[in-house]
Design a protein around this motif. Structure first.
Motif, PDB file in Angstrom:
ATOM      1  N   ARG A 185       0.845  -1.203   0.000  1.00 49.25           N
ATOM      2  CA  ARG A 185       0.000   0.000   0.000  1.00 49.25           C
ATOM      3  C   ARG A 185       0.882   1.255   0.000  1.00 49.25           C
ATOM      4  O   ARG A 185       0.652   2.193  -0.754  1.00 49.25           O
ATOM      5  CB  ARG A 185      -0.898  -0.008   1.243  1.00 49.25           C
ATOM      6  CG  ARG A 185      -2.057   0.966   1.186  1.00 49.25           C
ATOM      7  CD  ARG A 185      -2.864   0.928   2.460  1.00 49.25           C
ATOM      8  NE  ARG A 185      -2.115   1.444   3.589  1.00 49.25           N
ATOM      9  CZ  ARG A 185      -1.987   2.727   3.874  1.00 49.25           C
ATOM     10  NH1 ARG A 185      -2.562   3.638   3.097  1.00 49.25           N
ATOM     11  NH2 ARG A 185      -1.288   3.136   4.912  1.00 49.25           N
TER      12      ARG A 185
ATOM     13  N   MET B 124       1.205   4.002  -2.737  1.00 49.66           N
ATOM     14  CA  MET B 124       1.003   5.417  -2.408  1.00 49.66           C
ATOM     15  C   MET B 124       2.184   6.255  -2.879  1.00 49.66           C
ATOM     16  O   MET B 124       2.022   7.349  -3.394  1.00 49.66           O
ATOM     17  CB  MET B 124       0.840   5.584  -0.899  1.00 49.66           C
ATOM     18  CG  MET B 124      -0.610   5.532  -0.473  1.00 49.66           C
ATOM     19  SD  MET B 124      -0.754   5.617   1.283  1.00 49.66           S
ATOM     20  CE  MET B 124      -0.206   7.265   1.599  1.00 49.66           C
TER      21      MET B 124
ATOM     22  N   ASP C  96       1.963   6.555  -6.567  1.00 53.81           N
ATOM     23  CA  ASP C  96       0.861   7.470  -6.885  1.00 53.81           C
ATOM     24  C   ASP C  96       1.277   8.908  -6.611  1.00 53.81           C
ATOM     25  O   ASP C  96       0.982   9.816  -7.382  1.00 53.81           O
ATOM     26  CB  ASP C  96      -0.365   7.138  -6.026  1.00 53.81           C
ATOM     27  CG  ASP C  96      -1.064   5.905  -6.556  1.00 53.81           C
ATOM     28  OD1 ASP C  96      -0.606   5.388  -7.599  1.00 53.81           O
ATOM     29  OD2 ASP C  96      -2.058   5.476  -5.931  1.00 53.81           O
ATOM     30  N   PHE C  97       1.969   9.054  -5.455  1.00 49.28           N
ATOM     31  CA  PHE C  97       2.374  10.398  -5.053  1.00 49.28           C
ATOM     32  C   PHE C  97       3.270  11.033  -6.115  1.00 49.28           C
ATOM     33  O   PHE C  97       3.044  12.163  -6.550  1.00 49.28           O
ATOM     34  CB  PHE C  97       3.089  10.318  -3.702  1.00 49.28           C
ATOM     35  CG  PHE C  97       3.598  11.627  -3.208  1.00 49.28           C
ATOM     36  CD1 PHE C  97       2.728  12.597  -2.718  1.00 49.28           C
ATOM     37  CD2 PHE C  97       4.957  11.927  -3.240  1.00 49.28           C
ATOM     38  CE1 PHE C  97       3.189  13.811  -2.265  1.00 49.28           C
ATOM     39  CE2 PHE C  97       5.420  13.147  -2.798  1.00 49.28           C
ATOM     40  CZ  PHE C  97       4.537  14.090  -2.301  1.00 49.28           C
TER      41      PHE C  97
ATOM     42  N   GLU D 130       2.972  15.464   9.018  1.00 48.43           N
ATOM     43  CA  GLU D 130       3.214  14.014   9.023  1.00 48.43           C
ATOM     44  C   GLU D 130       4.432  13.658   9.858  1.00 48.43           C
ATOM     45  O   GLU D 130       4.440  12.680  10.583  1.00 48.43           O
ATOM     46  CB  GLU D 130       3.418  13.515   7.587  1.00 48.43           C
ATOM     47  CG  GLU D 130       2.151  13.007   6.959  1.00 48.43           C
ATOM     48  CD  GLU D 130       2.397  12.461   5.568  1.00 48.43           C
ATOM     49  OE1 GLU D 130       1.651  11.589   5.163  1.00 48.43           O
ATOM     50  OE2 GLU D 130       3.339  12.908   4.895  1.00 48.43           O
TER      51      GLU D 130
ATOM     52  N   ARG E  97     -10.732   6.405  -0.370  1.00 53.96           N
ATOM     53  CA  ARG E  97      -9.425   6.940  -0.762  1.00 53.96           C
ATOM     54  C   ARG E  97      -9.332   8.458  -0.709  1.00 53.96           C
ATOM     55  O   ARG E  97      -8.242   9.005  -0.928  1.00 53.96           O
ATOM     56  CB  ARG E  97      -9.082   6.476  -2.187  1.00 53.96           C
ATOM     57  CG  ARG E  97      -9.040   4.958  -2.301  1.00 53.96           C
ATOM     58  CD  ARG E  97      -8.344   4.528  -3.550  1.00 53.96           C
ATOM     59  NE  ARG E  97      -6.983   5.037  -3.624  1.00 53.96           N
ATOM     60  CZ  ARG E  97      -6.230   4.959  -4.711  1.00 53.96           C
ATOM     61  NH1 ARG E  97      -6.732   4.425  -5.813  1.00 53.96           N
ATOM     62  NH2 ARG E  97      -5.002   5.425  -4.712  1.00 53.96           N
TER      63      ARG E  97
ATOM     64  N   GLU F 273      -6.454  10.311   0.919  1.00 55.13           N
ATOM     65  CA  GLU F 273      -5.074  10.158   0.438  1.00 55.13           C
ATOM     66  C   GLU F 273      -4.626  11.444  -0.238  1.00 55.13           C
ATOM     67  O   GLU F 273      -5.441  12.187  -0.792  1.00 55.13           O
ATOM     68  CB  GLU F 273      -4.991   9.013  -0.586  1.00 55.13           C
ATOM     69  CG  GLU F 273      -5.166   7.649   0.039  1.00 55.13           C
ATOM     70  CD  GLU F 273      -5.228   6.556  -1.024  1.00 55.13           C
ATOM     71  OE1 GLU F 273      -4.814   6.816  -2.168  1.00 55.13           O
ATOM     72  OE2 GLU F 273      -5.714   5.462  -0.679  1.00 55.13           O
ATOM     73  N   ARG F 274      -3.314  11.646  -0.244  1.00 55.16           N
ATOM     74  CA  ARG F 274      -2.758  12.843  -0.883  1.00 55.16           C
ATOM     75  C   ARG F 274      -3.090  12.870  -2.374  1.00 55.16           C
ATOM     76  O   ARG F 274      -3.036  11.831  -3.031  1.00 55.16           O
ATOM     77  CB  ARG F 274      -1.232  12.833  -0.745  1.00 55.16           C
ATOM     78  CG  ARG F 274      -0.790  13.329   0.585  1.00 55.16           C
ATOM     79  CD  ARG F 274       0.690  13.190   0.687  1.00 55.16           C
ATOM     80  NE  ARG F 274       1.034  11.831   1.125  1.00 55.16           N
ATOM     81  CZ  ARG F 274       2.257  11.447   1.374  1.00 55.16           C
ATOM     82  NH1 ARG F 274       3.246  12.278   1.176  1.00 55.16           N
ATOM     83  NH2 ARG F 274       2.498  10.247   1.790  1.00 55.16           N
TER      84      ARG F 274
ATOM     85  N   TYR G  31      -5.646  12.814  -3.926  1.00 57.28           N
ATOM     86  CA  TYR G  31      -6.755  12.052  -4.454  1.00 57.28           C
ATOM     87  C   TYR G  31      -7.932  12.977  -4.739  1.00 57.28           C
ATOM     88  O   TYR G  31      -8.395  13.715  -3.875  1.00 57.28           O
ATOM     89  CB  TYR G  31      -7.179  10.936  -3.478  1.00 57.28           C
ATOM     90  CG  TYR G  31      -8.018   9.896  -4.195  1.00 57.28           C
ATOM     91  CD1 TYR G  31      -7.411   8.884  -4.918  1.00 57.28           C
ATOM     92  CD2 TYR G  31      -9.413   9.989  -4.204  1.00 57.28           C
ATOM     93  CE1 TYR G  31      -8.164   7.970  -5.625  1.00 57.28           C
ATOM     94  CE2 TYR G  31     -10.170   9.074  -4.900  1.00 57.28           C
ATOM     95  CZ  TYR G  31      -9.547   8.064  -5.609  1.00 57.28           C
ATOM     96  OH  TYR G  31     -10.287   7.163  -6.314  1.00 57.28           O
TER      97      TYR G  31
ATOM     98  N   ALA H 119      -6.075  15.267   3.159  1.00 53.88           N
ATOM     99  CA  ALA H 119      -4.923  14.568   3.745  1.00 53.88           C
ATOM    100  C   ALA H 119      -4.394  15.363   4.921  1.00 53.88           C
ATOM    101  O   ALA H 119      -4.084  14.802   5.986  1.00 53.88           O
ATOM    102  CB  ALA H 119      -3.843  14.375   2.698  1.00 53.88           C
TER     103      ALA H 119
ATOM    104  N   LYS I 188      -6.807  15.045   7.799  1.00 53.23           N
ATOM    105  CA  LYS I 188      -6.692  13.742   8.458  1.00 53.23           C
ATOM    106  C   LYS I 188      -5.513  13.725   9.444  1.00 53.23           C
ATOM    107  O   LYS I 188      -5.644  13.293  10.591  1.00 53.23           O
ATOM    108  CB  LYS I 188      -6.486  12.639   7.409  1.00 53.23           C
ATOM    109  CG  LYS I 188      -6.383  11.254   8.012  1.00 53.23           C
ATOM    110  CD  LYS I 188      -6.159  10.173   6.981  1.00 53.23           C
ATOM    111  CE  LYS I 188      -4.684  10.032   6.707  1.00 53.23           C
ATOM    112  NZ  LYS I 188      -4.384   8.944   5.781  1.00 53.23           N
ATOM    113  N   HIS I 189      -4.376  14.259   8.980  1.00 54.50           N
ATOM    114  CA  HIS I 189      -3.203  14.231   9.856  1.00 54.50           C
ATOM    115  C   HIS I 189      -3.375  15.106  11.074  1.00 54.50           C
ATOM    116  O   HIS I 189      -2.946  14.750  12.165  1.00 54.50           O
ATOM    117  CB  HIS I 189      -1.951  14.601   9.068  1.00 54.50           C
ATOM    118  CG  HIS I 189      -1.478  13.456   8.226  1.00 54.50           C
ATOM    119  ND1 HIS I 189      -0.839  12.379   8.766  1.00 54.50           N
ATOM    120  CD2 HIS I 189      -1.597  13.206   6.907  1.00 54.50           C
ATOM    121  CE1 HIS I 189      -0.572  11.514   7.803  1.00 54.50           C
ATOM    122  NE2 HIS I 189      -1.024  11.985   6.660  1.00 54.50           N
TER     123      HIS I 189
END
Ligand code: ADP
Length: 597
Positions: free
Chosen positions: A358, A362, A365-366, A427, A542, A545-546, A548, A564, A567-568
């Motif tokens: 994952r 990620m 994807d990033f 993060e 999803r 996610e960054r 997204y 994102a 969330k953090h």
């Protein structure tokens, strides 16, 4: 009885002693009897000689038999023996104890025959005349070299037999007593020899029952001492080895217990012999349920079974990656044959690569997202600069327009870089959160007020619904506001004019994923609901996610980083964030903060 070593030693001893003593007794009594008989024979011959001497003149003179009878009786009285005087023709001429006239011819008596042939004779016989065993000794009576008669002396053997039997009894009794003593001694020796072996057996049995500390004290200086010492040495070695084994096993158990990789061992028949907690958790089972069941039943996945079967068929290590759709897992599976002597087991190791995959996805994807995000503004900047260079600079109005657009693009890029930086700082926890008891209003109201004009411009109604008695929450107000801003901003962005955006807050226990009671901690849930476009169900998991973006066409100038970041921040507060949505009907975003009482 004869299985015990005591008796195996004692019985031959006793038998030997008894046989020896019995033989000795018989030999001694036989010898004694023979000596007595020889003595008796010599004595009888001496007596016969005396009688012969006295009888000779009478025999030579042809005396009347009465005189010989009287002589016989006279001598019989002197020597206490039976005396017989026999003529050359065998007629009994004189007899001390019987009536001679009734006696038959004695010429053929063995002792008489011997005497005539060899000069003296003797014999032991049953006398029919007197009715018991007698010893006879006979001598020829000679005169001038001519045999004139035979004298015979006889004694019953009764006395000798009695004394022999008495002597035999004495010897036998002595032999028996000796044998008895010898038996006792043999038993004692056998018991003493068997005792150390018995004690060794007892200690060995105690050791077999698990008492590895059992030892023996050497009590003698012979071979049993060496045996005892050797046994104790062996016990020490065994104890040490068992302790080492137990230590090793407990270490191994701890490793298996706490290792992240799943470990299973199956036997040749395919039954699960060992399963560690990680494997049980990965396969969604328990140790108790899995042990003793077949591998196929425990893993319930044909690809895993195929890998295992393949390794069994080729008897060599097999490593492969398997995706378990049922359990949403991506596993690296290693199956190895275990070469235990005498059996064939298989070791199956399951490494959970789901998270790694994952993260890898990620990361990829990033990179692709960030390149994608940068490509569009950079391409448009390049086009604007090219246009300016190609002559637009000469048209001041157009130049101004292009410059404005360049500025917008640069602002967007700057914002994206700033958001990325911020995200990475949050993060990596470089942004310290000052978590203090804060009123929920302080978190919710300022951003809503700030966004009110924007909502109005978009033709939306933006409302806040806060109950008055809400507990305070543990929050960094500024960061909390950032989350609310992001959510309300999104709600405005993704809701058509005429729609409704509502911000609510309440004490935990509401919402699709609320788990206030699950963690046992009171929390306040803040909810931002809109009546907008909604989020496709597949995208919902999803969106945090960054980069997204559920609907790229509609997300406009968004960077895809807002949620994102939110969330953090929420996670940094110890809270959770989640969303519900029905496509076309609207979305609701929730986040929770820890309540302070
Ligand atoms: P963006 O800057 O693109 O808004 P976000 O991280 O804030 O990035 O949001 C990610 C995506 O989640 C958005 O592109 C959108 O597809 C979806 N989304 C977020 N909020 C909403 C909402 N209220 N309604 C519909 N879709 C939303």
């Amino acid at each position: 009885m004869f299985r015990s070593i005591r008796w195996r030693i004692a019985v031959p001893y006793v038998a030997l002693i008894l046989v020896t003593m019995l033989g000795l007794a018989l030999y001694i009594s036989g010898h004694f009897r023979k000596a007595r008989l020889e003595d008796l024979e010599a004595q009888l011959l001496t007596d016969a000689r005396l009688l012969a001497d006295s009888a000779r003149p009478l025999l030579v003179a042809g005396q009347e038999d009465e005189a010989l009878d009287a002589l016989a009786r006279h001598w019989a009285g002197l020597v206490e023996a039976r005396m017989t005087i026999i003529g050359v023709d065998g007629t009994v001429l004189g007899e001390s104890h019987e009536d001679r006239t009734e006696m038959d011819n004695h010429l053929l008596r063995p002792e008489v025959q011997q005497a005539l042939a060899a000069g003296q004779g003797s014999s032991i016989r049953f006398s029919r005349t007197v009715g018991y065993q007698m010893m006879y000794a006979a001598l020829p009576v000679t005169s001038d070299g001519e045999v004139v008669g035979i004298v015979r002396v006889a004694l019953p053997l009764r006395e000798i037999e009695a004394s022999v039997s008495q002597a035999r009894q004495v010897v036998l009794t002595a032999a028996l007593i000796t044998a008895l003593l010898a038996v006792l001694l043999a038993l004692l020796i056998a018991e003493r020899s068997a005792r150390p072996i018995r004690r060794l057996t007892e200690v060995a049995e105690r050791m077999a029952d698990g008492d590895l500390g059992a030892r023996l004290l050497p009590t003698s200086r012979d071979e049993t001492r060496q045996l005892t010492l050797a046994f104790n040495y062996m016990a020490n070695q065994l104890d040490e080895k068992m302790t080492n084994l137990a230590e090793e096993q407990s270490r191994l158990t701890a490793v298996l217990e706490y290792m992240a990789d799943g470990v299973l061992i199956t036997d040749a028949a395919g039954q699960v012999q060992l399963i560690n907690p990680a494997a049980a958790q990965l396969l969604g089972t328990t140790r108790e349920a899995a042990l003793g069941r077949s591998f196929v039943q425990v893993v319930r996945d044909h690809r895993l079974v195929e890998v295992w079967e393949g390794c069994r068929a080729r008897s060599e290590e097999h490593i492969t990656a398997v995706e378990l759709e049922r359990l949403r897992l991506f596993l690296r599976v290693i199956v190895t044959p275990l070469q235990d002597p005498g059996r064939q087991d298989w070791l199956v190791i399951l490494q959970d690569l789901t998270e790694i995959r994952r993260l890898d996805t990620m990361r990829r994807d990033f990179v692709s997202n960030i390149s994608h995000e940068l490509r569009t503004p950079l391409a448009s900047l390049k086009a604007l600069v090219d246009t300016l260079r190609d002559g637009a600079l000469d048209d001041p109005l157009a130049a101004q327009r292009f410059l404005d657009r360049i500025e917008t693009e640069v602002d967007a890029l700057t914002q994206m870089v700033q958001e990325l930086l911020e995200l990475s700082r949050i993060e990596s926890r470089q942004v310290p959160l000052r978590l203090v008891p804060t009123g929920v209003t302080e978190v919710v109201t300022p951003p809503v007020e700030r966004l009110q004009p924007q909502a109005e411009r978009a033709g939306l109604s933006l409302a806040v619904d806060l109950p008055p008695d809400l507990p305070r929450v543990l929050a960094d107000a500024e960061r909390g506001q950032q989350v609310v801003t992001n959510l309300v901003h999104n709600a405005i962005k993704f809701t058509q004019p005429g729609g409704q955006v509502t911000v609510r807050a309440y004490v935990g226990g509401h919402g699709s994923q609320s788990a206030a009671t699950e963690v046992g901690r009171p929390e306040v849930v803040i909810e931002v609901a809109d009546t907008g476009v909604g989020i496709p169900i597949d995208d919902l998991p999803r969106i945090f996610e960054r980069f997204y973006k559920a609907d790229r066409a509609r997300s406009g100038g968004g960077t895809g980083l807002g949620l994102a970041i939110a969330k953090h921040i929420v996670q940094g507060h110890g809270g959770r964030i989640w969303a519900d949505s029905v496509e076309g009907r609207g979305s609701t975003f929730y986040f929770s903060l820890v309540a302070v009482r």
